[in-house]
Design a protein around this motif. Sequence first.
Motif, mmCIF file in Angstrom:
data_model
loop_
_atom_site.group_PDB
_atom_site.id
_atom_site.type_symbol
_atom_site.label_atom_id
_atom_site.label_comp_id
_atom_site.label_asym_id
_atom_site.label_seq_id
_atom_site.Cartn_x
_atom_site.Cartn_y
_atom_site.Cartn_z
ATOM 1 N N GLY A 171 44.740 68.562 62.139
ATOM 2 C CA GLY A 171 46.125 68.153 61.972
ATOM 3 C C GLY A 171 46.467 66.829 62.615
ATOM 4 O O GLY A 171 47.578 66.659 63.149
ATOM 5 N N VAL A 172 45.537 65.860 62.557
ATOM 6 C CA VAL A 172 45.799 64.538 63.123
ATOM 7 C C VAL A 172 45.645 63.495 62.027
ATOM 8 O O VAL A 172 45.016 63.726 60.994
ATOM 9 C CB VAL A 172 44.865 64.226 64.311
ATOM 10 N N ALA A 173 46.212 62.309 62.264
ATOM 11 C CA ALA A 173 46.125 61.203 61.314
ATOM 12 C C ALA A 173 44.990 60.274 61.724
ATOM 13 O O ALA A 173 44.585 60.243 62.896
ATOM 14 C CB ALA A 173 47.450 60.448 61.268
ATOM 15 N N GLY A 174 44.481 59.506 60.764
ATOM 16 C CA GLY A 174 43.396 58.603 61.117
ATOM 17 C C GLY A 174 43.156 57.538 60.075
ATOM 18 O O GLY A 174 43.484 57.705 58.894
ATOM 19 N N THR A 175 42.578 56.424 60.521
ATOM 20 C CA THR A 175 42.217 55.295 59.662
ATOM 21 C C THR A 175 40.810 54.863 59.998
ATOM 22 O O THR A 175 40.453 54.758 61.179
ATOM 23 C CB THR A 175 43.168 54.105 59.874
ATOM 24 N N SER A 176 40.005 54.585 58.964
ATOM 25 C CA SER A 176 38.622 54.164 59.162
ATOM 26 C C SER A 176 38.427 52.779 58.566
ATOM 27 O O SER A 176 38.829 52.523 57.426
ATOM 28 C CB SER A 176 37.658 55.159 58.508
ATOM 29 N N LEU A 177 37.815 51.864 59.335
ATOM 30 C CA LEU A 177 37.470 50.528 58.872
ATOM 31 C C LEU A 177 35.962 50.330 58.989
ATOM 32 O O LEU A 177 35.327 50.876 59.889
ATOM 33 C CB LEU A 177 38.197 49.459 59.696
ATOM 34 N N GLU A 178 35.401 49.518 58.109
ATOM 35 C CA GLU A 178 33.957 49.309 58.083
ATOM 36 C C GLU A 178 33.538 48.183 59.028
ATOM 37 O O GLU A 178 34.114 47.103 59.027
ATOM 38 C CB GLU A 178 33.510 48.965 56.660
ATOM 39 N N GLY A 179 32.509 48.453 59.826
ATOM 40 C CA GLY A 179 31.920 47.442 60.687
ATOM 41 C C GLY A 179 30.484 47.167 60.273
ATOM 42 O O GLY A 179 29.978 47.724 59.301
ATOM 43 N N SER A 180 29.804 46.310 61.047
ATOM 44 C CA SER A 180 28.438 45.910 60.694
ATOM 45 C C SER A 180 27.431 46.245 61.785
ATOM 46 O O SER A 180 26.298 45.785 61.733
ATOM 47 C CB SER A 180 28.397 44.410 60.423
ATOM 48 N N TYR A 181 27.831 47.004 62.793
ATOM 49 C CA TYR A 181 27.008 47.365 63.952
ATOM 50 C C TYR A 181 26.889 46.255 64.986
ATOM 51 O O TYR A 181 26.177 46.414 65.968
ATOM 52 C CB TYR A 181 25.597 47.817 63.534
ATOM 53 N N SER A 182 27.545 45.150 64.803
ATOM 54 C CA SER A 182 27.494 44.079 65.798
ATOM 55 C C SER A 182 28.682 44.200 66.749
ATOM 56 O O SER A 182 29.738 44.718 66.374
ATOM 57 C CB SER A 182 27.541 42.710 65.124
ATOM 58 N N PRO A 183 28.549 43.727 68.006
ATOM 59 C CA PRO A 183 29.698 43.730 68.911
ATOM 60 C C PRO A 183 30.886 42.962 68.350
ATOM 61 O O PRO A 183 32.040 43.363 68.536
ATOM 62 C CB PRO A 183 29.141 43.060 70.178
ATOM 63 N N GLY A 184 30.596 41.866 67.623
ATOM 64 C CA GLY A 184 31.683 41.078 67.041
ATOM 65 C C GLY A 184 32.492 41.854 66.025
ATOM 66 O O GLY A 184 33.721 41.727 65.973
ATOM 67 N N SER A 185 31.823 42.681 65.211
ATOM 68 C CA SER A 185 32.569 43.463 64.222
ATOM 69 C C SER A 185 33.389 44.547 64.906
ATOM 70 O O SER A 185 34.488 44.884 64.461
ATOM 71 C CB SER A 185 31.620 44.079 63.188
ATOM 72 N N GLY A 186 32.874 45.077 66.028
ATOM 73 C CA GLY A 186 33.656 46.046 66.786
ATOM 74 C C GLY A 186 34.931 45.432 67.328
ATOM 75 O O GLY A 186 36.008 46.042 67.287
ATOM 76 N N ALA A 187 34.812 44.197 67.837
ATOM 77 C CA ALA A 187 35.986 43.503 68.368
ATOM 78 C C ALA A 187 36.994 43.191 67.265
ATOM 79 O O ALA A 187 38.210 43.363 67.439
ATOM 80 C CB ALA A 187 35.548 42.216 69.066
ATOM 81 N N GLN A 188 36.495 42.721 66.116
ATOM 82 C CA GLN A 188 37.384 42.369 65.013
ATOM 83 C C GLN A 188 38.133 43.594 64.489
ATOM 84 O O GLN A 188 39.351 43.558 64.275
ATOM 85 C CB GLN A 188 36.576 41.735 63.882
ATOM 86 N N ARG A 189 37.402 44.690 64.293
ATOM 87 C CA ARG A 189 38.023 45.869 63.709
ATOM 88 C C ARG A 189 39.001 46.545 64.668
ATOM 89 O O ARG A 189 40.028 47.085 64.240
ATOM 90 C CB ARG A 189 36.955 46.859 63.269
ATOM 91 N N ILE A 190 38.724 46.517 65.957
ATOM 92 C CA ILE A 190 39.662 47.161 66.877
ATOM 93 C C ILE A 190 40.972 46.378 66.928
ATOM 94 O O ILE A 190 42.053 46.964 67.055
ATOM 95 C CB ILE A 190 39.049 47.329 68.288
ATOM 96 N N ARG A 191 40.898 45.065 66.781
ATOM 97 C CA ARG A 191 42.131 44.271 66.731
ATOM 98 C C ARG A 191 42.958 44.649 65.502
ATOM 99 O O ARG A 191 44.192 44.719 65.569
ATOM 100 C CB ARG A 191 41.799 42.780 66.723
ATOM 101 N N GLU A 192 42.283 44.880 64.369
ATOM 102 C CA GLU A 192 42.995 45.273 63.159
ATOM 103 C C GLU A 192 43.619 46.659 63.322
ATOM 104 O O GLU A 192 44.779 46.877 62.930
ATOM 105 C CB GLU A 192 42.035 45.265 61.971
ATOM 106 N N LEU A 193 42.869 47.582 63.903
ATOM 107 C CA LEU A 193 43.398 48.927 64.101
ATOM 108 C C LEU A 193 44.582 48.920 65.059
ATOM 109 O O LEU A 193 45.575 49.631 64.844
ATOM 110 C CB LEU A 193 42.294 49.846 64.632
#
Length: 297
Positions: A171-193
């Motif tokens: 019963g929770v909400a969620g959003t999933s974004l695609e990354g590339s396994y690099s630290p840079g993609s983790g940083a980019q996607r967390i900013r978007e989230l």
Amino acid sequence: MPVRCDTLHMDNVAARTPPGPRFALAVQMKNGPHDPDPFFEELLLGLEQALDQHDASVLLRRFGSAAEELAAYRDWASSGMLNAVIIADIAENDERVLRCRELGLPVVVLGGPHIEGVSLVEVDNSGAMLMAVEHLAGLGHQRLGRVSGPAQLHHTQARTRAFGEALARFGVAGTSLEGSYSPGSGAQRIRELLGADPRPSAIIFDDTLMAVGGLAAARELGLRIPQDLSILAWDDSPDARLAEPPISVVSLDVFELGQRLAQVLLRTHAGDLQTVVHVPTARIVVRGSTAAPPAKA
């Protein structure tokens, strides 16, 4: 001890390995040629220990492109120097498995799906994702984010389906974004989230390196971990343990997985195709990056 290498030619490998069966673990480089992947490093340790007891050896080979990897399979098959190969990070209609079958090179697929004529060692990605969402929902988080691996990979697809099912179950909400396994993609996607309104109070990363990059980006945005945001990563590693704060993880016994994989390799080499499903079992290792969500003002 078995030989670990990336770029040695097969004649050099032959001169330095035990006389028993020789296998190869093929890995696509995710973060450049000099950045080790914690998962495969630990997997290789388990493989080596188990294979050493049978005078067998394993070659770790990192590839920069699909074409380079396919060419290596052709060379390995024609040389007769390898008895079987492990193929990981399987995608839909994966050309690598088809190529090896055409070449008569025995294959063990790590991480599914089941493919006719090859051995399989599967990991329960769905159950582990359910466990991850249950842990965060149990802390009181009502809105989750997720940064996945590349969408074409079989294990990413399994986790994505399980993420949606777990959100509905708890019963929770969620959003999933695609990354590339690099630290840079983790940083980019967390900013978007974190730019969403309302934003998630907890984020799951499908990879430790992405989580480390995401954690750094969240702190640059002025967020405290875990007081303002909880972070949970996939697979344990020194990067997770040495982060500040240390990152809570969905932990698989990757060393054990390597040992199980070695057993399947040896049986496959002997002509006995194997299907081993859902090993090893995941568990949540709680560290300093997860806590209850901040109280609403």
